[in-house]
Design a protein around this motif. Structure first.
Motif, mmCIF file in Angstrom:
data_model
loop_
_atom_site.group_PDB
_atom_site.id
_atom_site.type_symbol
_atom_site.label_atom_id
_atom_site.label_comp_id
_atom_site.label_asym_id
_atom_site.label_seq_id
_atom_site.Cartn_x
_atom_site.Cartn_y
_atom_site.Cartn_z
ATOM 1 N N ARG B 48 -67.508 56.536 48.712
ATOM 2 C CA ARG B 48 -67.880 56.158 49.388
ATOM 3 C C ARG B 48 -66.717 56.276 50.504
ATOM 4 O O ARG B 48 -66.207 56.272 49.827
ATOM 5 N N ALA B 49 -67.059 56.309 51.774
ATOM 6 C CA ALA B 49 -66.042 55.744 52.953
ATOM 7 C C ALA B 49 -66.987 55.137 53.643
ATOM 8 O O ALA B 49 -68.414 55.340 54.533
ATOM 9 N N ALA B 68 -65.320 60.778 59.497
ATOM 10 C CA ALA B 68 -66.531 60.688 58.983
ATOM 11 C C ALA B 68 -67.486 62.391 58.447
ATOM 12 O O ALA B 68 -67.713 62.587 57.212
ATOM 13 N N ALA B 71 -65.288 63.313 55.161
ATOM 14 C CA ALA B 71 -65.011 62.784 54.936
ATOM 15 C C ALA B 71 -66.206 63.273 53.522
ATOM 16 O O ALA B 71 -66.799 63.363 52.306
ATOM 17 N N ALA B 72 -67.734 63.634 54.255
ATOM 18 C CA ALA B 72 -69.248 63.576 54.063
ATOM 19 C C ALA B 72 -68.607 64.336 53.202
ATOM 20 O O ALA B 72 -69.329 65.479 52.337
ATOM 21 N N THR B 78 -70.786 58.557 53.691
ATOM 22 C CA THR B 78 -70.137 57.954 54.114
ATOM 23 C C THR B 78 -71.123 57.303 55.333
ATOM 24 O O THR B 78 -72.090 58.173 55.807
ATOM 25 N N VAL B 157 -74.773 61.675 57.040
ATOM 26 C CA VAL B 157 -73.959 60.182 57.371
ATOM 27 C C VAL B 157 -74.266 59.545 58.345
ATOM 28 O O VAL B 157 -75.111 59.628 59.027
ATOM 29 N N SER C 193 -58.653 58.764 49.684
ATOM 30 C CA SER C 193 -59.864 58.238 48.723
ATOM 31 C C SER C 193 -59.174 58.292 47.144
ATOM 32 O O SER C 193 -59.827 57.959 46.868
#
Lengths: 201, 201, 201
Positions: B48-49, B68, B71-72, B78, B157, C193
């Motif tokens: 997760r972020a 975002a 990250a996704a 995210t 997201v 990460s």
């Protein structure tokens, strides 16, 4: 049980060989796996949150304390590291400053003398933004910065003043609230590197 | 293999003694190590972020959505938590605001009415910075804020509007984009404390 | 030991059967627990810190390098990702810029040409804030930004320039310091990460 019955027929010397052999293998496995687990544990985050409060803006300070009290309420051991302009948030109202030099005095004149003097990062208009933000929050029954700070203290949030910034800006301990910790970036890193959440505000 | 050959000759009673002895020793070990592993698992970050979007500046909002979507795309679940000025990013263009008070109306007048009204944190010059930044990004084929927001939505997201900030600033759900989540700092902490990466933007 | 004595009397074929049988039973458990541990290890933070340097303000750049050198000194493999205004921090003094367009030239004129041109986020007063901050730090024996950057380099801190921002702002590699890495948000996410600490500055 079938196995028990079978086991009963095994000669004592074989049975004790089996016991010894199993104990040897199992203790080897335990040692090996516990070593692997310990190595992970050392790098697994603890129930901690670590915040750097760099900004001295009212809105960012509010966000920092909302997050800090939220983290503490969620069971995380929470620490806040106040550095640069963030030190303004920790200033006692009306503390007598003993500045060491002209520049430190100038800096002191240009930075707020306590939490009630903090401006907002946007819409400042000579303090109007802060006045409006405070007034709107009060109308809505939202805790003020001073209430949030008291709440953080009650929840055991650790607040550390950055000693390097204090030196740079010529701020003495007597100008800051009581009950603070004092430390440098090493103190912050020690907390942050063990934390589930670390934020720079 | 040598061991296979030897094993073939072993009497059934010895084999079952070994099985019983191993089972006895091993079940304790398994329970003990699985307890230790479970205790670590509870504190080990998930994929997760979690981002706090505090700023309503175009440049910081762009950075937030670039991170975002990045990250996704990297496989992290995210979530973005929009608070304070960050709520501006979520405003629908031309939504009718029903303000509850004078100060809320003033605040609304002074904050942008949608993503196209966001300024940059630097070089703003009455919106010139934002116009230039948008134009330069377009020339270089870089996604606009609106494109990045659509991309974030497509990548799943999660976007949460901070209800405390909405109350403080007198913003109604109808003024914000559809498909948002609503929550307070506890919602953010729940995501952030399980995340590999959490950032305050 | 009693067991050793008993074991000595067991025929070699039985002994090796027992050893093989025990190993077979235990290896199942080992495989199962090691799978669980490996699954955790993949998500357990490494000894890393990852910083996004978004801001081009002197004070925030100082904070970023103080934290980066602190993290590296604490044994964390530290990476800094310079994006948006943060690229200013990496600019070589007096590098010849070959701008691709009018807007890029305008942007270049309005952003500092090197670390010595960086302003502070507060109290800027046309550079006075930066001059005072630098002078106060010098008096107190605190490392300057340039000294901190050299220290970071010596400690092996990895510095990555964001290629998307370079494109958007029309910045060429020749304008930035030597020895940098170049990458996009995916490069940052790969570091962040796996990091114990990630901050957006």
């Amino acid at each position: 049980m079938r196995q028990e019955a079978a086991t009963a027929q095994v000669p004592a010397d074989v049975a004790s060989l089996v016991a010894a052999e199993v104990a040897r293998h199992v203790s080897g496995l335990r040692a090996e796996l516990e070593r692997q687990i310990a190595e992970l544990r050392e790098r697994t985050p603890e129930d901690r949150a670590a915040l750097v409060v760099f900004s001295g803006d009212l809105d960012r300070a509010l966000a920092a304390f909302v997050i800090a009290t939220g983290a503490a309420a969620a069971g995380l051991e929470t620490s806040m590291f106040f550095t640069f302009w963030g030190l303004s948030v920790l200033k006692k109202k009306g503390a007598r400053a003993v500045r060491t030099g002209f520049k430190q005095r100038m800096f002191a004149l240009m930075t707020p003398a306590g939490t009630e003097g903090l401006g907002t990062s946007k819409l400042n208009f000579f303090g109007m933004g802060a006045v409006m933000l405070r007034s709107m929050m009060k109308e809505q029954g939202i805790a003020s910065l001073e209430e949030l700070m008291a709440m953080a203290r009650d929840l055991g949030v650790k607040m550390t003043a950055c000693t390097m910034s204090m030196d740079a800006m010529g701020i003495a301990k007597g100008e800051l609230f009581d009950g603070l910790d004092y430390g440098g970036v090493a103190a912050f890193m020690a907390d942050a590197s063990r934390a589930r959440v670390s934020l720079f505000i």
